[in-house]
Design a protein around this motif. Structure first.
Motif: not given
Length: 289
Positions: A123-124, A197, A200, A204-205, A208, A250, A254
């Motif tokens: 994911s990273v 990153d 993301a 994503q950060g 989540h 995540i 990252n």
């Protein structure tokens, strides 16, 4: 034949690799009709998802220290094998957690064959890319990838879903991107680990992070809901069953996630102050009369 070299002797790898590659090319010329082998390192939820969609394209093997995987491996047509054996595949798919990633890559490095293609799916991207570039020998190609989906979001198929491809070493990222587009029907985004990153950390950060907070506020309403709330609940359901190490990667692995997280909390705190001030204003006006 298994080739080995000391991990610390990076300066000696180029000469060694040229000789080893010459020998491998000779061996390969006699086996053109064999299927390309793919070794999956980390046969958890995503490793199994990868096997499901790649089985008809590759000869699959997998390594995972967890017990009880024999039956699912059999159903997916995957041969379970030791890490050293799996690391000798033509293509190695690394699906190991960030916490053990460096150790896993160091073990792959002493077993992988010249000319192999090493691909990660974490994911990273910044930290894993640096680890692979530093530890893997010069005679292997490296591509860092991030499928922007998981077992939950891929439940009805993967066609049209997105995957990020970051070229790290070698030129085979172009062929790999073409395979992902044509064979798997994925939408391919080619970028750098740093650019990945940065985006993301928000995409994503925050997803989540918000999901974690809302789940702790649960149980959430399910009866009198709006369309927007239903979409929010759907988003939560896609990530709530992810392994804990996914959330950790995540938010912690990252390098840009902390800045985004702090800005989000600061803005939320500022909004809370604004609302508290607005709520108190009518009372102050009443007392003034």
């Amino acid at each position: 034949m298994v080739f080995r070299w000391p991990l610390t002797a990076v300066d000696k790898q180029t000469t060694w690799c040229r000789a080893a590659l010459s020998e491998v090319e000779t061996l390969n010329s006699t086996s053109r009709n064999q299927r390309t082998s793919l070794g999956i390192v980390g046969f958890g939820a995503f490793g199994q998802l990868a096997a499901l969609h790649l089985g008809k394209h590759f000869e699959l093997s997998a390594y995972d220290p967890s017990p009880g995987l024999a039956e699912v491996a059999r159903k997916l047509g995957v041969t379970l094998a030791p890490l050293h054996t799996v690391s000798q595949a033509d293509v190695i798919l690394v699906a190991a957690p960030v916490s053990s990633f460096e150790q896993v890559v160091s073990e792959i490095a002493v077993a992988c064959k010249p000319g192999a293609l090493i691909v990660d799916v974490g994911s990273v991207k910044v930290i894993p890319s640096e680890i692979m570039r530093r530890l893997l020998p010069n005679c292997v190609d490296i591509v860092a990838t991030h499928p922007l989906f998981g077992p939950q979001s891929a439940g009805t198929g993967i066609e049209g879903l997105k995957v990020v491809v970051c070229p790290i070493r070698g030129r085979r990222h172009a062929r790999m991107a073409a395979f992902l587009r044509k064979a798997l029907r994925l939408t391919v985004i080619v970028t750098t680990p740093e650019a990945h990153d940065k985006e993301a950390a928000v995409v994503q950060g925050l997803t989540h992070l918000i999901a974690k907070v809302l789940l702790r506020m649960g149980p959430l309403p399910t009866h009198m809901t709006t369309k927007s709330f239903d979409l929010l609940s759907e988003a939560i359901s896609m990530v709530q069953h992810d392994a804990p190490e996914v959330f950790e990667a995540i938010e912690m692995a990252n390098p840009y996630a902390e800045t985004v997280r702090r800005r989000f909390f600061d803005l939320a705190a500022g909004l809370s102050v604004e609302l508290d001030t607005a709520s108190a204003t009518p009372l102050l006006q009443e007392r003034g009369h």
